[in-house]
Design an enzyme around this catalytic site. Sequence first.
Site, mmCIF file in Angstrom:
data_model
loop_
_atom_site.group_PDB
_atom_site.id
_atom_site.type_symbol
_atom_site.label_atom_id
_atom_site.label_comp_id
_atom_site.label_asym_id
_atom_site.label_seq_id
_atom_site.Cartn_x
_atom_site.Cartn_y
_atom_site.Cartn_z
ATOM 1 N N GLU A 65 39.624 51.293 45.001
ATOM 2 C CA GLU A 65 39.446 52.299 46.048
ATOM 3 C C GLU A 65 40.563 52.233 47.086
ATOM 4 O O GLU A 65 40.988 51.156 47.489
ATOM 5 C CB GLU A 65 38.097 52.051 46.727
ATOM 6 C CG GLU A 65 37.628 53.129 47.638
ATOM 7 C CD GLU A 65 36.212 52.877 48.142
ATOM 8 O OE1 GLU A 65 35.713 53.758 48.849
ATOM 9 O OE2 GLU A 65 35.613 51.828 47.850
ATOM 10 N N GLY A 93 42.124 44.401 49.031
ATOM 11 C CA GLY A 93 42.954 44.043 47.884
ATOM 12 C C GLY A 93 43.748 45.212 47.348
ATOM 13 O O GLY A 93 44.889 45.054 46.907
ATOM 14 N N CYS A 94 43.167 46.396 47.398
ATOM 15 C CA CYS A 94 43.845 47.597 46.887
ATOM 16 C C CYS A 94 45.051 47.952 47.759
ATOM 17 O O CYS A 94 46.095 48.354 47.241
ATOM 18 C CB CYS A 94 42.876 48.767 46.817
ATOM 19 S SG CYS A 94 41.474 48.440 45.701
ATOM 20 N N THR A 95 44.902 47.779 49.060
ATOM 21 C CA THR A 95 46.017 48.041 49.971
ATOM 22 C C THR A 95 47.129 47.024 49.760
ATOM 23 O O THR A 95 48.309 47.381 49.709
ATOM 24 C CB THR A 95 45.526 48.046 51.436
ATOM 25 O OG1 THR A 95 44.531 49.076 51.579
ATOM 26 C CG2 THR A 95 46.668 48.281 52.406
ATOM 27 N N ALA A 142 48.892 47.980 46.497
ATOM 28 C CA ALA A 142 49.711 49.187 46.671
ATOM 29 C C ALA A 142 50.991 48.870 47.431
ATOM 30 O O ALA A 142 52.074 49.327 47.060
ATOM 31 C CB ALA A 142 48.903 50.267 47.398
#
Length: 176
Positions: free
Chosen positions: A62, A67-69, A72
């Site tokens: 998401e 963690g996704c940030t 990215a």
Amino acid sequence: MVVQILPAGRAAATQRRVGVPGQHGVMPEPGAPAPDISAQNQFGETVSPDFEEPTVVYFYPEDFTGGCTIEARDFQEHLPQFREGGITVYGVSMDDVATHDEFAEAEGLLYDLLADPDGTVAEAFDLDTSGGRTDRRTFVLADGDVKSVYDPDLSDPDGHAEEVLRDVRNEYVQGG
């Protein structure tokens, strides 16, 4: 069923159980044909990669989460080296185009984030979408085939892009 998750350029494979009865199908393993996909990026443009040239497709749960940030930002930090090697990077989550646009703008992301709100791209890679999110998983594709699959349990989002870059450059880029 046990499949080998073998990042490019690695001597030893890691085994991971997939395709457990009652769960989603078996994800493509190295050597499988690349799936046909098409999705809109953060600008609303339809993207249909052919996966002939080295390509990294990383799935993440998401936008705007910890963690996704980190992941990215890590891919963005290494994007010049990916591009220098002729390697295309795509991030994919089940977020919509507008959320991807906000996330890309907020994080300064210069690669395509593919919106997959109905999970068709994730399902083409045999990822489970039943919870409205996908697991973290990275695929390297080239020559129309899946070349390697990275298990999220063995990869920290921080430093993952560098690991993938190193492997792909060693395997597919002349003078890696």
